[in-house]
Write an enzyme that holds these catalytic residues in place. Structure first.
Site, short mmCIF file in Angstrom:
data_model
loop_
_atom_site.label_atom_id
_atom_site.label_comp_id
_atom_site.label_asym_id
_atom_site.label_seq_id
_atom_site.Cartn_x
_atom_site.Cartn_y
_atom_site.Cartn_z
N GLY A 115 6.28 0.93 13.11
CA GLY A 115 6.65 1.57 14.37
C GLY A 115 8.14 1.77 14.59
O GLY A 115 8.58 1.97 15.72
N ASN A 127 10.04 4.32 13.77
CA ASN A 127 10.34 5.67 14.26
C ASN A 127 9.94 5.82 15.73
O ASN A 127 10.67 6.42 16.52
CB ASN A 127 9.64 6.73 13.41
CG ASN A 127 10.45 7.06 12.16
OD1 ASN A 127 11.49 7.70 12.25
ND2 ASN A 127 9.99 6.60 11.01
N ARG A 131 -3.23 8.45 8.20
CA ARG A 131 -4.52 9.12 7.99
C ARG A 131 -4.30 10.62 8.05
O ARG A 131 -3.39 11.09 8.71
CB ARG A 131 -5.48 8.76 9.11
CG ARG A 131 -6.10 7.40 8.97
CD ARG A 131 -7.09 7.25 10.10
NE ARG A 131 -7.83 6.02 9.98
CZ ARG A 131 -9.15 5.94 10.07
NH1 ARG A 131 -9.88 7.01 10.28
NH2 ARG A 131 -9.77 4.79 9.97
N HIS A 191 8.08 12.85 7.62
CA HIS A 191 7.72 12.52 6.25
C HIS A 191 8.99 12.11 5.49
O HIS A 191 10.02 12.79 5.62
CB HIS A 191 7.07 13.74 5.58
CG HIS A 191 6.62 13.47 4.18
ND1 HIS A 191 5.51 12.70 3.91
CD2 HIS A 191 7.14 13.84 3.00
CE1 HIS A 191 5.37 12.61 2.60
NE2 HIS A 191 6.34 13.30 2.02
#
Ligand code: GAR
Length: 183
Positions: free
Chosen positions: A12, A14, A87, A105
């Site tokens: 967590g 970010n 996911r 990403h």
């Protein structure tokens, strides 16, 4: 104020970087819920500490997908921020929130999609790595790019050292994009 829902599977950091900028009054938005597919995700602890709704849910398709879509809808989000959510986002979810789902990403897309972007970059031997914030579409890490930051790869970098320097840039890039989206 834009309504933001965060999906996070783990640490967590970010999410925390975005939250810190919101708390500093620099982003015209509020995080209305954090949803995780791991009950022990640090992201959920950070949410609870900040009195943000922290929701755990896991399972298999199609039940999980239906649950996720229904749950996120109840929060009427302007944007859904994937922050280390590990996911694939289901097709119906992408359709329901088209153009409103954002991901970060740890690689310079379109290179090194999928898991372990930093490791893939090191193994390939690129000299410039980095991170990308992009819209989420039905593919894996294929949506339109919003912003990127580059990080130089050093000769003695390991996956850990490179990942740490990329993460520093992620923590600047993602809040900056969210700030822009909320204006
Ligand atoms: C971040 O490095 C993010 O870019 C990456 O997972 C990490 C989550 O860290 N995401 C992906 O690899 C998505 N394919 P965090 O939970 O501390 O934000």
């Amino acid at each position: 104020m834009k309504r933001l829902v965060v999906l996070a599977s783990g640490r967590g950091s970010n999410f925390k970087a975005i939250l810190d900028e919101i708390k500093a009054g620099n982003i015209n938005g509020e995080i209305v819920a954090v949803i995780s597919d791991h009950h022990d995700a640090k992201a959920l602890d950070i949410a609870r500490e900040n009195e943000i709704e922290a929701i755990f849910g896991n399972g298999k398709a199609p039940e999980y997908n239906d649950w996720l879509l229904g749950t996120v809808k109840t929060y009427e989000p302007d944007y859904i921020l994937l922050a280390g959510y590990m996911r694939i986002v289901p097709k119906a979810f992408v359709e329901a929130f088209a153009g409103r789902i954002i991901n970060i990403h740890p690689a310079l897309l379109p290179s090194f999609k999928g898991l372990h972007g930093q490791r893939q970059a090191l193994e390939y031997g690129v000299k410039i790595a980095g991170c990308t914030v992009h819209y989420v579409d039905e593919g894996m890490d294929t949506g339109r790019i919003i912003a990127q930051r580059a990080v130089e790869v050093k000769d003695d970098d390991t996956e850990e050292t490179l990942s740490a320097r990329i993460l520093e840039q992620e923590h600047k890039l993602y809040p900056a994009v969210v700030k822009a989206l909320c204006e």
